[in-house]
Design an enzyme around this catalytic site. Sequence first.
Site, short mmCIF file in Angstrom:
data_model
loop_
_atom_site.label_atom_id
_atom_site.label_comp_id
_atom_site.label_asym_id
_atom_site.label_seq_id
_atom_site.Cartn_x
_atom_site.Cartn_y
_atom_site.Cartn_z
N CYS A 1 122.02 -7.60 80.15
CA CYS A 1 121.55 -8.69 79.19
C CYS A 1 120.23 -9.35 79.70
CB CYS A 1 122.67 -9.65 79.09
SG CYS A 1 124.28 -9.04 78.28
N ASP B 1 78.52 -17.61 87.18
CA ASP B 1 78.29 -18.72 85.76
C ASP B 1 77.97 -19.74 86.14
OD1 ASP B 1 79.16 -18.69 83.02
OD2 ASP B 1 80.17 -20.50 83.92
#
Length: 513
Positions: free
Chosen positions: A64, A471
């Site tokens: 489960c 960047d």
Amino acid sequence: MAMSDFGERCRPRRPRLPAMKHAIDMDPVPYPLDPDACYRAIEAKDARFDGRFFVCVSTTGIYCRPVCPARVPKRQHCSFVPSAAAAEAAGFRSCLRCRPEAAPGTPAWAGTAATVSRALRLIEEGALDEGRLEDLAMRLGLGERQLRRLFLAHVGAGPQAVAANRRLLTAKQLISDTNMPLAEVAFAAGYRSLRRFNDAILTAYGVAPGEIRRASEKQAGGSIRIRLGYRPPFDFDRILAYLSSRALPGVERISEGRYARSFHLGGVKGLVTVTPAATGSALDARIAVLDAKGGTVPVRAIAARLRRLFDLDAEPGAIAAAFAGDPAIGPRFARVPGLRVAGAFDGFELAVRAVLGQQISVKGATTIAGRIVARLGEEVTTEEPGITHFFPAPRALARADLSGLGLTGGRIATLTSLAQAVASGALDFTPRESLDAKLAELTALPGIGEWTAHYVALRALGEPDAFPASDLGLRKAVGKGEPVSTKELERMAESWRPWRGYAALALWTIDGE
């Protein structure tokens, strides 16, 4: 534990086999699970652990999710594994109540498991449904034995067991949540024959596919519904806002908490929409098939692309904890919990969009992208306002006249070479053996530099450590307005591995203090 009423009625009780009961203890693997911590998590039914591990119950033979609504079993009856595949390999059956097929995907791992993460993405897209394990290993730059060893260490089961488990869970979801004919379910899930499909379902659930279908209460009408789980927190509105300004005109539409787009995959044309699920930590995706031409709807591939698009396999808690002490990144994550890196549904689309965005604004690149779609994309009629085309295929773009669209000669040459490389098979957007290898492959194309390559790797390939250090925006954000050097930023970013891509997103989109 965790048996639905349907399961109690229809599933024959299996004899308890010692080999199954002790399978995990007899063949331990070095995955990092603390059994006591896992048990506390299932006692609390803590959704943050959903998908990070599964509990196997020796008294029922069932496995489960940590959030299963059934009564928590006694501690001595529980064993814990890192994946559904590991539970299946140990002889446990999937719970019909908490439905492991709806759990979040396997988390990305650091270190050597970056290779496992890449392999899992390939398996999710069907790499082992027809291909051989040897071919998968070669794509990752490994030998078969080494790949198996890595999988046992980090997933708890071998690659082929993982592939079988993914086919099974996909089939179970399609049986329960759609009206697709069972024959179509079998092939959409990756089974090569109906016999193998029927045998797999019967073995895993103790009942035939038709019985599961008849007992299912959820039906999706004429569409195919996929439930895509994630680990909270998840800022869905924020990722939609990011995608909205970059949406491809005519192909994508984002409005009122909803994402929609056209797709053309494997001869199947359609429309997919994504919204938050009404309950639980999940998104609901619905696939409307417009034209199948006798082909099988590529449900698994679409699900994998959507998971990558919305970064659903991220572990936000672990990522935020890794940045908690960093003065530049930590405060940003604290202000925006659930930050995800927006990916891409299609790598080629994203690469084209990245080239268009070189040295111009986001709005300008979006405008030009819309012109390309309108000129070269195949028209489509849908009930979704604003979606009018499919994105042009690489072959169409490779031989197209791109003049008059607002592109420079250099940008046209880059787009043409990119499209030719993809159309010929020289370049694809599947994971490779390392981030550096993919960056080298991309920068070998004319007009694609380090920045564009890192951006494509981050969004199209889901590489969490991609980081365009050159960047200007990143360098300014770190320097609080005064840009630091690329080398200085690279030095700082070493402590952000293996999640430098998340650090980049935080610097780009969240203001500092």
